[in-house]
Design a protein around this motif. Structure first.
Motif, short mmCIF file in Angstrom:
data_model
loop_
_atom_site.label_atom_id
_atom_site.label_comp_id
_atom_site.label_asym_id
_atom_site.label_seq_id
_atom_site.Cartn_x
_atom_site.Cartn_y
_atom_site.Cartn_z
N ARG A 56 0.83 -1.21 0.00
CA ARG A 56 0.00 0.00 0.00
C ARG A 56 0.86 1.26 0.00
NH1 ARG A 56 -4.47 -0.35 4.60
NH2 ARG A 56 -5.19 1.52 3.51
N GLY A 57 1.98 1.21 0.73
CA GLY A 57 2.88 2.34 0.73
C GLY A 57 3.50 2.58 -0.65
N ALA A 58 3.87 1.49 -1.33
CA ALA A 58 4.42 1.62 -2.68
C ALA A 58 3.39 2.21 -3.63
CB ALA A 58 4.89 0.26 -3.18
N ARG A 99 0.91 5.04 -13.53
CA ARG A 99 -0.30 4.27 -13.29
C ARG A 99 -0.18 2.85 -13.83
NH1 ARG A 99 -4.27 4.68 -9.53
NH2 ARG A 99 -6.19 3.69 -10.26
N ASP A 100 0.60 2.67 -14.88
CA ASP A 100 0.80 1.33 -15.43
C ASP A 100 1.55 0.45 -14.44
OD1 ASP A 100 -0.51 2.05 -17.75
OD2 ASP A 100 1.34 2.51 -18.86
N THR A 101 2.56 1.02 -13.80
CA THR A 101 3.30 0.26 -12.80
C THR A 101 2.41 -0.08 -11.61
OG1 THR A 101 5.41 1.27 -13.45
CG2 THR A 101 5.30 0.29 -11.26
N ALA A 102 1.58 0.88 -11.21
CA ALA A 102 0.65 0.61 -10.10
C ALA A 102 -0.30 -0.51 -10.47
CB ALA A 102 -0.12 1.88 -9.76
N ALA A 103 -0.82 -0.50 -11.70
CA ALA A 103 -1.74 -1.55 -12.13
C ALA A 103 -1.05 -2.90 -12.16
CB ALA A 103 -2.31 -1.21 -13.51
N ASP A 104 0.21 -2.92 -12.63
CA ASP A 104 0.96 -4.18 -12.65
C ASP A 104 1.18 -4.71 -11.24
OD1 ASP A 104 1.13 -4.08 -15.40
OD2 ASP A 104 3.17 -3.25 -15.43
N LEU A 105 1.43 -3.79 -10.31
CA LEU A 105 1.66 -4.20 -8.92
C LEU A 105 0.39 -4.81 -8.33
CD1 LEU A 105 3.56 -4.31 -6.51
CD2 LEU A 105 2.92 -1.95 -5.96
N VAL A 106 -0.74 -4.17 -8.58
CA VAL A 106 -2.01 -4.70 -8.09
C VAL A 106 -2.27 -6.08 -8.67
CG1 VAL A 106 -4.51 -4.40 -8.12
CG2 VAL A 106 -3.02 -2.44 -7.64
N GLY A 144 11.06 5.07 -1.94
CA GLY A 144 12.01 4.78 -0.89
C GLY A 144 12.51 3.35 -1.01
N ALA A 145 13.36 2.95 -0.08
CA ALA A 145 13.94 1.60 -0.14
C ALA A 145 12.88 0.52 -0.04
CB ALA A 145 14.97 1.44 0.98
N LEU A 146 11.89 0.71 0.82
CA LEU A 146 10.85 -0.31 0.97
C LEU A 146 10.00 -0.42 -0.28
CD1 LEU A 146 9.38 -2.41 2.62
CD2 LEU A 146 8.04 -0.57 3.67
N ALA A 147 9.56 0.71 -0.81
CA ALA A 147 8.73 0.68 -2.01
C ALA A 147 9.47 0.08 -3.19
CB ALA A 147 8.25 2.09 -2.35
N ALA A 148 10.75 0.45 -3.34
CA ALA A 148 11.54 -0.12 -4.42
C ALA A 148 11.70 -1.62 -4.25
CB ALA A 148 12.92 0.56 -4.48
N GLY A 149 11.87 -2.06 -3.00
CA GLY A 149 11.98 -3.48 -2.74
C GLY A 149 10.71 -4.24 -3.05
N VAL A 150 9.57 -3.62 -2.77
CA VAL A 150 8.29 -4.24 -3.10
C VAL A 150 8.16 -4.44 -4.60
CG1 VAL A 150 5.79 -3.83 -3.17
CG2 VAL A 150 7.06 -3.42 -1.05
#
Length: 325
Positions: free
Chosen positions: A165-167, A199-206, A178-184
């Motif tokens: 959620r933070g990422a 938004r494409d990266t966010a969609a891929d993450l979801v 940040g380091a955590l988001a990049a690690g996610v």
């Protein structure tokens, strides 16, 4: 049962451990196998369960076991399924065991793995999270443990979900990761490179998250703890909020000012983790006179519970069984 043996089992979803002991605390055998909890894996898990028991018994005659306690998550579900209970009973008697097995919550086993005291509190945080008040070696009041969708606050799953959620917030706000988001992103997408359209990266993450079982997010918990150690602000925030949730869960089952023992169990709390340290700090504020003890070997603790009814000195027996060799 003074001349008979006791058997204790810690039956989990990923591993099963068995300890065979004398009533005076001498360990005679140990067995380990894969996930043997039939309430989560069905009747197929009984192969693992019986394998761990056979290994612990070795050449010992099964009929010499006079008492057995099995610590198992969701143990009440076993009794609610006649077919599953029949399969369990058949596997048990098929081993040659004649005693009636006592099924108890893995939470009670975790408590007993930390203390011989009959009264106290236990907080467990692993993939899930749960707390309980114990009275007379029995669960008296339980809080949380409601599963990933509705509860398990401060658990490994919760830490992983908050990291994702933070990422997503970082991506939505178009701010540097940040380091955590990049690690996610690296863990779930294979790279921390952000697409031209964030938004494409966010969609891929979801999509990467929903493509797996929800509790798979628990695998991100170790990364959250590593980023905390590296002073990543997002990770520090997640861990501190997780510890606050766990402390709140403890407060649901523990009276203000109570001084009985408090046992911490589960991989996130028994090991030397930032979450355990943050929780200890919170506990010290709310219950300054409380002894906070880590849970030890839950299988040995189950053997102790099996021997407890006739033990002349429960504390000494606990020390013998739970002290590492």
């Amino acid at each position: 049962m003074s001349d008979k043996l006791v058997l204790g089992l810690d039956v989990g979803g990923t591993s099963t451990r068995a300890v065979l002991a004398t009533p005076d605390g001498q360990r005679l055998g140990f067995g380990r196998a894969g996930g043997g909890n039939p309430t989560t894996h069905g009747a197929a898990a009984l192969t693992e369960l019986t394998g761990a028991i056979r290994a612990a018994l070795g050449d010992t005659a099964p009929e010499s076991v006079a008492g057995a306690v099995l610590g198992m998550a969701g143990y009440t579900k076993l009794g609610a399924s006649p077919a599953l209970r029949a399969a369990f009973d058949q596997a048990w008697t098929g081993l040659g065991l004649r005693c009636e097995p006592q099924l108890v919550s893995d939470v009670l086993a975790a408590y007993a793995a930390g203390t011989p005291d009959p009264d106290g509190t236990v907080i467990v945080a692993g993939t899930g999270a749960i707390a309980a008040r114990v009275r007379g070696h029995r669960l008296d009041h339980v809080a949380d443990g409601h599963g990933w969708l509705l509860g398990d606050l401060g658990s490994g799953y919760w830490l992983g979900r908050e990291a994702v959620r933070g990422a997503l917030r970082d991506l939505d706000k178009e701010r540097p990761l940040g380091a955590l988001a990049a690690g996610v992103l690296t863990e779930l997408l294979g790279t921390d490179t952000i697409a031209p359209r964030r938004r494409d990266t966010a969609a891929d993450l979801v999509q990467a998250v929903v493509a797996e079982s929800p509790i798979a997010l628990a695998r991100l918990a170790p990364m959250v703890l590593r980023c905390y150690d590296a002073d990543d602000p997002a990770a520090v925030d997640v861990v501190q909020r997780g510890a606050a949730h766990l402390a709140d869960t403890v407060a649901m089952v523990r009276a203000p000012g109570e001084t009985t023992v408090l046992v911490r169990g589960g991989g996130l709390l028994t090991n030397d983790t930032p979450l355990a340290a943050e929780l200890a700090a919170a506990i010290a504020v709310s219950w300054p006179d409380t002894a906070l003890r880590p849970a030890g070997d839950a299988a040995a603790a189950a053997a102790w519970l099996a021997a407890l009814p006739t033990a002349p000195d429960p504390v000494a027996l606990h020390t013998r069984l739970l002290t590492p060799a």
